[in-house]
Design a protein around this motif. Sequence first.
Motif: not given
Length: 257
Positions: A182-185, A189-192, A208-214
Amino acid sequence: MQQREEKQLEFALENIVQRVNDLKASIASMIMKIETEYETLNWPNFLDNYALISGQLTALTKVLSHDKCPLLRNLTLLPLLLSPERDEQLVQLTEGRVTTFAHDLVPDYLRTKLEPMAESKMLQVEHKAANLTYENAQKQIAAYQKVVLHVWDIVNKAREEWEVESSSRGNTQQNSSVTDTHLLVAAVGMGKGLKMGPNPNGGNPTSGGMMVSSQGRSNVSGSIPIPPNTQSMPMNKAPSTIKTNIKSAAQIHPYGR
Protein backbone atom coordinates in the motif's frame (compact mmCIF):
# COMPACT_ATOMS: atom_id res chain seq x y z
CA MET A 1 -70.25 -58.91 7.05
CA GLN A 2 -70.48 -56.46 4.19
CA GLN A 3 -70.74 -53.51 6.55
CA ARG A 4 -67.60 -54.62 8.38
CA GLU A 5 -65.66 -54.90 5.13
CA GLU A 6 -66.84 -51.44 4.11
CA LYS A 7 -65.68 -50.01 7.44
CA GLN A 8 -62.29 -51.71 7.08
CA LEU A 9 -61.96 -50.36 3.57
CA GLU A 10 -62.89 -46.85 4.67
CA PHE A 11 -60.44 -46.97 7.59
CA ALA A 12 -57.66 -48.32 5.33
CA LEU A 13 -58.29 -45.64 2.71
CA GLU A 14 -58.10 -42.90 5.34
CA ASN A 15 -54.74 -44.21 6.56
CA ILE A 16 -53.45 -44.52 3.00
CA VAL A 17 -54.55 -40.99 2.10
CA GLN A 18 -52.90 -39.60 5.24
CA ARG A 19 -49.63 -41.42 4.52
CA VAL A 20 -49.68 -40.30 0.90
CA ASN A 21 -50.31 -36.66 1.90
CA ASP A 22 -47.37 -36.77 4.33
CA LEU A 23 -45.17 -38.25 1.64
CA LYS A 24 -46.31 -35.63 -0.87
CA ALA A 25 -45.54 -32.81 1.58
CA SER A 26 -42.05 -34.18 2.25
CA ILE A 27 -41.29 -34.51 -1.47
CA ALA A 28 -42.55 -30.96 -2.14
CA SER A 29 -40.44 -29.59 0.72
CA MET A 30 -37.36 -31.37 -0.59
CA ILE A 31 -37.90 -30.07 -4.13
CA MET A 32 -38.37 -26.53 -2.80
CA LYS A 33 -35.12 -26.74 -0.84
CA ILE A 34 -33.24 -27.98 -3.89
CA GLU A 35 -34.63 -25.17 -6.06
CA THR A 36 -34.35 -22.28 -3.57
CA GLU A 37 -31.63 -23.28 -1.07
CA TYR A 38 -29.17 -24.95 -3.43
CA GLU A 39 -26.40 -22.53 -2.41
CA THR A 40 -26.64 -23.28 1.33
CA LEU A 41 -28.00 -26.85 1.24
CA ASN A 42 -25.41 -29.33 2.47
CA TRP A 43 -25.20 -33.09 2.16
CA PRO A 44 -26.29 -34.02 5.75
CA ASN A 45 -29.52 -32.02 5.40
CA PHE A 46 -30.22 -33.64 2.04
CA LEU A 47 -29.69 -37.09 3.57
CA ASP A 48 -32.03 -36.22 6.45
CA ASN A 49 -34.81 -35.29 4.02
CA TYR A 50 -34.16 -38.42 2.00
CA ALA A 51 -34.30 -40.56 5.17
CA LEU A 52 -37.64 -38.95 6.08
CA ILE A 53 -39.09 -39.81 2.66
CA SER A 54 -37.72 -43.35 2.89
CA GLY A 55 -39.33 -43.81 6.32
CA GLN A 56 -42.67 -42.55 5.04
CA LEU A 57 -42.53 -44.99 2.11
CA THR A 58 -41.84 -47.81 4.56
CA ALA A 59 -44.82 -46.76 6.69
CA LEU A 60 -47.07 -46.66 3.61
CA THR A 61 -45.90 -50.15 2.63
CA LYS A 62 -46.71 -51.45 6.10
CA VAL A 63 -50.22 -49.98 5.89
CA LEU A 64 -50.81 -51.64 2.51
CA SER A 65 -49.47 -55.00 3.70
CA HIS A 66 -51.37 -55.00 6.99
CA ASP A 67 -53.79 -57.84 7.69
CA LYS A 68 -56.75 -55.52 8.26
CA CYS A 69 -56.15 -53.70 4.97
CA PRO A 70 -58.23 -55.24 2.16
CA LEU A 71 -56.57 -56.18 -1.11
CA LEU A 72 -57.03 -53.09 -3.22
CA ARG A 73 -56.10 -54.95 -6.37
CA ASN A 74 -59.30 -56.97 -6.09
CA LEU A 75 -61.44 -53.84 -6.06
CA THR A 76 -62.71 -51.99 -9.12
CA LEU A 77 -63.05 -48.23 -9.36
CA LEU A 78 -65.82 -46.95 -11.59
CA PRO A 79 -66.70 -43.33 -12.36
CA LEU A 80 -70.18 -42.32 -11.31
CA LEU A 81 -70.42 -39.09 -13.31
CA LEU A 82 -68.57 -37.84 -16.37
CA SER A 83 -68.93 -34.20 -17.30
CA PRO A 84 -66.85 -31.83 -19.46
CA GLU A 85 -67.77 -28.90 -17.20
CA ARG A 86 -65.59 -27.55 -14.43
CA ASP A 87 -66.03 -29.26 -11.05
CA GLU A 88 -65.01 -27.04 -8.13
CA GLN A 89 -65.02 -29.92 -5.66
CA LEU A 90 -62.68 -31.90 -7.92
CA VAL A 91 -60.41 -28.86 -8.25
CA GLN A 92 -60.25 -28.56 -4.46
CA LEU A 93 -59.55 -32.26 -3.95
CA THR A 94 -56.78 -32.34 -6.54
CA GLU A 95 -55.29 -28.95 -5.49
CA GLY A 96 -56.05 -27.40 -8.86
CA ARG A 97 -54.46 -30.14 -10.97
CA VAL A 98 -57.69 -31.60 -12.39
CA THR A 99 -60.55 -29.28 -13.31
CA THR A 100 -62.89 -31.61 -15.22
CA PHE A 101 -63.63 -35.31 -15.10
CA ALA A 102 -64.34 -35.87 -18.77
CA HIS A 103 -64.25 -38.92 -21.04
CA ASP A 104 -60.75 -38.24 -22.34
CA LEU A 105 -59.25 -38.06 -18.82
CA VAL A 106 -60.85 -41.12 -17.26
CA PRO A 107 -58.59 -43.72 -18.96
CA ASP A 108 -55.49 -41.91 -17.69
CA TYR A 109 -56.56 -41.16 -14.12
CA LEU A 110 -58.32 -44.49 -13.47
CA ARG A 111 -55.69 -46.64 -15.15
CA THR A 112 -54.72 -49.75 -13.19
CA LYS A 113 -52.03 -50.88 -15.62
CA LEU A 114 -49.09 -49.18 -17.28
CA GLU A 115 -49.43 -47.31 -20.53
CA PRO A 116 -49.19 -49.57 -23.61
CA MET A 117 -45.79 -48.20 -24.63
CA ALA A 118 -44.36 -48.50 -21.12
CA GLU A 119 -45.89 -51.96 -20.74
CA SER A 120 -44.26 -53.18 -23.97
CA LYS A 121 -40.87 -51.88 -22.85
CA MET A 122 -41.30 -53.53 -19.47
CA LEU A 123 -42.13 -56.83 -21.15
CA GLN A 124 -39.00 -56.59 -23.28
CA VAL A 125 -36.84 -55.99 -20.21
CA GLU A 126 -38.47 -58.88 -18.34
CA HIS A 127 -38.00 -61.18 -21.34
CA LYS A 128 -34.35 -60.22 -21.62
CA ALA A 129 -33.80 -60.79 -17.90
CA ALA A 130 -35.52 -64.18 -18.06
CA ASN A 131 -33.31 -65.37 -20.93
CA LEU A 132 -30.09 -64.23 -19.24
CA THR A 133 -27.96 -67.12 -17.99
CA TYR A 134 -26.46 -67.28 -14.52
CA GLU A 135 -22.88 -67.02 -15.79
CA ASN A 136 -23.60 -63.89 -17.85
CA ALA A 137 -25.41 -62.31 -14.91
CA GLN A 138 -22.43 -62.93 -12.63
CA LYS A 139 -20.07 -61.46 -15.25
CA GLN A 140 -22.18 -58.31 -15.53
CA ILE A 141 -22.36 -57.96 -11.76
CA ALA A 142 -18.57 -58.33 -11.50
CA ALA A 143 -18.07 -55.71 -14.24
CA TYR A 144 -20.41 -53.26 -12.47
CA GLN A 145 -18.63 -53.83 -9.17
CA LYS A 146 -15.27 -53.20 -10.85
CA VAL A 147 -16.51 -49.90 -12.28
CA VAL A 148 -17.97 -48.83 -8.93
CA LEU A 149 -14.74 -49.68 -7.08
CA HIS A 150 -12.71 -47.76 -9.67
CA VAL A 151 -14.88 -44.67 -9.21
CA TRP A 152 -14.64 -45.09 -5.44
CA ASP A 153 -10.82 -45.15 -5.63
CA ILE A 154 -10.81 -41.99 -7.77
CA VAL A 155 -13.05 -40.17 -5.29
CA ASN A 156 -10.91 -41.24 -2.31
CA LYS A 157 -7.72 -40.17 -4.06
CA ALA A 158 -9.19 -36.78 -4.93
CA ARG A 159 -10.35 -36.32 -1.33
CA GLU A 160 -6.89 -37.16 0.04
CA GLU A 161 -5.23 -34.71 -2.36
CA TRP A 162 -7.71 -32.02 -1.38
CA GLU A 163 -7.09 -32.60 2.33
CA VAL A 164 -3.30 -32.49 1.86
CA GLU A 165 -3.58 -29.32 -0.22
CA SER A 166 -5.84 -27.60 2.30
CA SER A 167 -3.57 -28.53 5.22
CA SER A 168 -0.41 -27.36 3.43
CA ARG A 169 -2.13 -24.14 2.40
CA GLY A 170 -2.70 -23.27 6.03
CA ASN A 171 1.00 -23.74 6.92
CA THR A 172 2.48 -21.56 4.14
CA GLN A 173 4.76 -18.75 5.27
CA GLN A 174 3.92 -15.19 4.36
CA ASN A 175 6.54 -13.70 2.03
CA SER A 176 4.91 -10.34 1.35
CA SER A 177 3.69 -7.35 3.32
CA VAL A 178 0.35 -5.74 2.55
CA THR A 179 1.43 -2.53 4.36
CA ASP A 180 4.53 -2.14 2.20
CA THR A 181 2.49 -2.74 -0.93
CA HIS A 182 0.00 0.00 0.00
CA LEU A 183 2.88 2.42 0.76
CA LEU A 184 4.51 1.78 -2.62
CA VAL A 185 1.23 2.19 -4.49
CA ALA A 186 0.49 5.46 -2.63
CA ALA A 187 4.00 6.77 -3.37
CA VAL A 188 3.82 6.00 -7.09
CA GLY A 189 0.20 6.94 -7.66
CA MET A 190 -0.36 9.89 -5.30
CA GLY A 191 3.17 11.03 -4.36
CA LYS A 192 2.92 10.21 -0.68
CA GLY A 193 6.26 9.90 1.14
CA LEU A 194 8.29 11.70 -1.55
CA LYS A 195 11.35 13.69 -0.39
CA MET A 196 13.64 16.07 -2.29
CA GLY A 197 17.04 14.46 -2.96
CA PRO A 198 20.40 16.36 -2.93
CA ASN A 199 21.87 17.66 -6.18
CA PRO A 200 25.28 16.02 -6.86
CA ASN A 201 26.34 18.99 -9.05
CA GLY A 202 25.45 21.60 -6.43
CA GLY A 203 23.19 24.58 -6.96
CA ASN A 204 19.46 24.51 -6.73
CA PRO A 205 18.25 21.23 -5.21
CA THR A 206 15.22 21.23 -7.48
CA SER A 207 17.48 20.43 -10.44
CA GLY A 208 18.45 17.17 -8.89
CA GLY A 209 16.17 14.20 -8.38
CA MET A 210 13.34 13.08 -6.14
CA MET A 211 13.81 10.20 -3.74
CA VAL A 212 10.97 7.79 -3.00
CA SER A 213 11.07 6.14 0.42
CA SER A 214 8.65 3.93 2.31
CA GLN A 215 8.71 3.40 6.04
CA GLY A 216 8.26 -0.32 6.16
CA ARG A 217 10.27 -3.46 5.90
CA SER A 218 11.67 -2.69 2.49
CA ASN A 219 13.10 0.73 1.53
CA VAL A 220 12.95 1.71 -2.13
CA SER A 221 14.90 4.76 -3.27
CA GLY A 222 15.66 6.14 -6.69
CA SER A 223 16.28 9.38 -8.53
CA ILE A 224 14.63 10.76 -11.60
CA PRO A 225 17.08 13.18 -13.33
CA ILE A 226 15.75 16.21 -15.14
CA PRO A 227 17.64 17.30 -18.30
CA PRO A 228 19.35 20.71 -17.86
CA ASN A 229 18.10 22.13 -21.16
CA THR A 230 14.48 21.73 -20.13
CA GLN A 231 14.77 23.48 -16.77
CA SER A 232 14.39 27.00 -18.21
CA MET A 233 11.35 26.08 -20.29
CA PRO A 234 8.03 27.36 -19.09
CA MET A 235 5.94 24.53 -17.70
CA ASN A 236 2.74 25.69 -19.36
CA LYS A 237 4.03 25.61 -22.94
CA ALA A 238 5.53 22.80 -24.97
CA PRO A 239 7.55 23.19 -28.20
CA SER A 240 5.66 22.09 -31.27
CA THR A 241 7.38 20.67 -34.35
CA ILE A 242 4.22 19.72 -36.24
CA LYS A 243 3.55 21.66 -39.47
CA THR A 244 0.05 21.85 -40.76
CA ASN A 245 -1.23 22.65 -44.21
CA ILE A 246 -4.89 23.70 -44.28
CA LYS A 247 -6.56 24.13 -47.63
CA SER A 248 -9.88 25.62 -48.44
CA ALA A 249 -12.77 23.24 -48.63
CA ALA A 250 -13.73 24.58 -52.09
CA GLN A 251 -10.33 23.63 -53.51
CA ILE A 252 -10.46 19.99 -52.39
CA HIS A 253 -14.14 19.40 -52.96
CA PRO A 254 -14.50 16.70 -55.65
CA TYR A 255 -17.73 18.17 -57.06
CA GLY A 256 -17.71 21.66 -58.49
CA ARG A 257 -20.68 23.92 -58.58
